[in-house]
Write a protein that holds these residues in place. Structure first.
Motif, PDB file in Angstrom:
ATOM      1  N   PRO A 243       0.819  -1.221   0.000  1.00  0.00           N
ATOM      2  CA  PRO A 243       0.000   0.000   0.000  1.00  0.00           C
ATOM      3  C   PRO A 243       0.857   1.278   0.000  1.00  0.00           C
ATOM      4  O   PRO A 243       1.875   1.348   0.681  1.00  0.00           O
ATOM      5  CB  PRO A 243      -0.782  -0.112   1.322  1.00  0.00           C
ATOM      6  CG  PRO A 243      -0.692  -1.539   1.730  1.00  0.00           C
ATOM      7  CD  PRO A 243       0.597  -2.081   1.175  1.00  0.00           C
ATOM      8  N   LEU A 244       0.407   2.270  -0.760  1.00  0.00           N
ATOM      9  CA  LEU A 244       1.173   3.528  -0.880  1.00  0.00           C
ATOM     10  C   LEU A 244       1.090   4.351   0.417  1.00  0.00           C
ATOM     11  O   LEU A 244       2.026   5.062   0.771  1.00  0.00           O
ATOM     12  CB  LEU A 244       0.614   4.318  -2.068  1.00  0.00           C
ATOM     13  CG  LEU A 244       1.479   5.410  -2.676  1.00  0.00           C
ATOM     14  CD1 LEU A 244       2.874   4.908  -3.002  1.00  0.00           C
ATOM     15  CD2 LEU A 244       0.810   5.966  -3.943  1.00  0.00           C
ATOM     16  N   LYS A 245      -0.018   4.224   1.131  1.00  0.00           N
ATOM     17  CA  LYS A 245      -0.211   4.893   2.447  1.00  0.00           C
ATOM     18  C   LYS A 245       0.086   6.395   2.357  1.00  0.00           C
ATOM     19  O   LYS A 245       0.860   6.943   3.152  1.00  0.00           O
ATOM     20  CB  LYS A 245       0.686   4.244   3.518  1.00  0.00           C
ATOM     21  CG  LYS A 245       0.393   2.761   3.780  1.00  0.00           C
ATOM     22  CD  LYS A 245      -0.678   2.576   4.852  1.00  0.00           C
ATOM     23  CE  LYS A 245      -1.003   1.113   5.121  1.00  0.00           C
ATOM     24  NZ  LYS A 245      -0.186   0.513   6.204  1.00  0.00           N
ATOM     25  N   GLY A 246      -0.397   7.010   1.302  1.00  0.00           N
ATOM     26  CA  GLY A 246      -0.299   8.471   1.208  1.00  0.00           C
ATOM     27  C   GLY A 246       1.028   8.980   0.673  1.00  0.00           C
ATOM     28  O   GLY A 246       1.231  10.178   0.527  1.00  0.00           O
ATOM     29  N   ARG A 247       1.940   8.080   0.342  1.00  0.00           N
ATOM     30  CA  ARG A 247       3.228   8.565  -0.191  1.00  0.00           C
ATOM     31  C   ARG A 247       3.037   9.139  -1.594  1.00  0.00           C
ATOM     32  O   ARG A 247       2.156   8.714  -2.325  1.00  0.00           O
ATOM     33  CB  ARG A 247       4.253   7.427  -0.248  1.00  0.00           C
ATOM     34  CG  ARG A 247       4.789   7.016   1.107  1.00  0.00           C
ATOM     35  CD  ARG A 247       5.646   5.763   1.000  1.00  0.00           C
ATOM     36  NE  ARG A 247       4.835   4.563   0.792  1.00  0.00           N
ATOM     37  CZ  ARG A 247       5.355   3.362   0.580  1.00  0.00           C
ATOM     38  NH1 ARG A 247       6.659   3.213   0.486  1.00  0.00           N
ATOM     39  NH2 ARG A 247       4.556   2.307   0.445  1.00  0.00           N
ATOM     40  N   VAL A 248       3.911  10.097  -1.932  1.00  0.00           N
ATOM     41  CA  VAL A 248       3.868  10.706  -3.261  1.00  0.00           C
ATOM     42  C   VAL A 248       5.023  10.152  -4.087  1.00  0.00           C
ATOM     43  O   VAL A 248       6.156  10.083  -3.612  1.00  0.00           O
ATOM     44  CB  VAL A 248       3.989  12.248  -3.160  1.00  0.00           C
ATOM     45  CG1 VAL A 248       4.191  12.869  -4.549  1.00  0.00           C
ATOM     46  CG2 VAL A 248       2.751  12.823  -2.489  1.00  0.00           C
ATOM     47  N   VAL A 249       4.710   9.721  -5.317  1.00  0.00           N
ATOM     48  CA  VAL A 249       5.761   9.283  -6.237  1.00  0.00           C
ATOM     49  C   VAL A 249       6.086  10.470  -7.139  1.00  0.00           C
ATOM     50  O   VAL A 249       5.176  11.074  -7.731  1.00  0.00           O
ATOM     51  CB  VAL A 249       5.275   8.084  -7.096  1.00  0.00           C
ATOM     52  CG1 VAL A 249       6.360   7.647  -8.078  1.00  0.00           C
ATOM     53  CG2 VAL A 249       4.872   6.922  -6.174  1.00  0.00           C
ATOM     54  N   ARG A 250       7.371  10.842  -7.178  1.00  0.00           N
ATOM     55  CA  ARG A 250       7.773  11.964  -8.031  1.00  0.00           C
ATOM     56  C   ARG A 250       8.433  11.436  -9.303  1.00  0.00           C
ATOM     57  O   ARG A 250       9.094  10.397  -9.267  1.00  0.00           O
ATOM     58  CB  ARG A 250       8.778  12.859  -7.278  1.00  0.00           C
ATOM     59  CG  ARG A 250       8.173  13.629  -6.104  1.00  0.00           C
ATOM     60  CD  ARG A 250       9.215  14.524  -5.445  1.00  0.00           C
ATOM     61  NE  ARG A 250      10.224  13.729  -4.729  1.00  0.00           N
ATOM     62  CZ  ARG A 250      11.415  14.225  -4.384  1.00  0.00           C
ATOM     63  NH1 ARG A 250      11.758  15.468  -4.702  1.00  0.00           N
ATOM     64  NH2 ARG A 250      12.285  13.453  -3.729  1.00  0.00           N
TER      65      ARG A 250
END
Ligand SMILES: NS(=O)(=O)c1cccc(F)c1F
Ligand SMILES: [Zn+2]
Length: 254
Positions: A243-250
């Motif tokens: 799960p990404l759990k709110g992380r941002v991928v740049r």
């Protein structure tokens, strides 16, 4: 084969069980992830990646029971990565692969849910800030892992490919393992194998490299087991997306 652990990729010791021994498996910064390019944020402040794998003295290739790995003497910054999202240079420690039993799966990161047959991980550590790799593994800015997707080159006549291929052995040198374009996605994550420390700045390259089907087959001849044990093919040594759990991928590119 050294360091046989109590975890693996089987029914009883695989990724769904790891949290029992390594609770951080259910943490907020776990890897791998499914990368959705349309949701990645282009960050113009991201610098280009600088990768210098000058004749870094690679040690031997080894089977560590979970993957095939090439260790590097990491006494100096001869083989290092800097720029990109990184605040300092990170020294290459080892590279290894994850792959599937067939070409429809094998990578750890996925793109829009699509798996690749294989994924290369080049593991670097922040030797500017930490004394040892072991110390770096414990720190959120300790590691930087470059992920490169591997695609199997479809050739009309695989045999013909064989003759032109310099070698279909498992000997790679890291520079030949990088695509010409170093566009990447980056996000804060973890080791994808136990102990699953959340100490990795992930740098996943957009462009895949191609290997021959013969080289891909070579990976699948490796074993999880030692000479004494009953043979188990080393395949599907990949953790599924977390799960990404709110992380941002740049994204480093538009
Ligand atoms: N699969 S992985 O690149 O996350 C990895 C695995 C083992 C040790 C590491 F330092 C590491 F980075
Ligand atoms: Zn890996």
């Amino acid at each position: 084969m050294t360091g046989h652990h109590s975890w693996g990729y089987g029914q009883n010791d695989g990724p769904s069980e790891w949290h029992k021994l390594y609770p951080v498996a259910q943490g907020n910064c776990q890897s791998p992830i499914d990368i959705i390019p349309a949701q990645a944020i282009y960050d113009p402040c991201l610098k280009p990646l600088s990768i210098s794998y000058r004749s870094g003295s690679s040690l031997d290739i080894s089977n560590n029971g979970h993957s095939v790995m090439v260790d590097f003497k990491d006494m100096d910054d001869k083989t290092a990565i800097y720029g990109g999202p990184l605040e300092s240079s990170y020294r290459l420690k080892q590279f290894h692969f994850h792959w599937g039993a067939s070409d429809d799966s094998g990578s750890e990161h996925t793109i829009n849910g699509k798996s690749f047959p294989c994924e290369l991980h080049l593991v670097h550590w922040n030797a500017k800030k930490y004394m040892t790799f072991a110390d770096a593994v414990e720190a959120t800015d300790g590691l930087a892992v470059t992920g490169v997707f591997l695609e199997v080159r479809k050739t009309a006549q695989a045999g013909l490919q064989q003759k032109t291929e310099k070698n279909n052995s498992l000997h790679f040198n890291p520079t030949s393992l990088l695509p010409p374009c170093l566009d990447y996605w980056t996000y804060p994550g973890s080791l994808t194998t136990p102990p699953l420390n959340e100490s990795v700045t992930w740098i996943v390259l957009k462009e895949a490299i191609q290997i021959s089907d013969k080289q891909m087959e070579k990976f699948r001849t490796l074993l999880f087991t030692t000479e004494e044990e009953e043979r188990i093919q080393m395949v599907n040594n990949f953790r599924p997306p977390q799960p990404l759990k709110g992380r941002v991928v740049r994204a480093s590119f538009k």
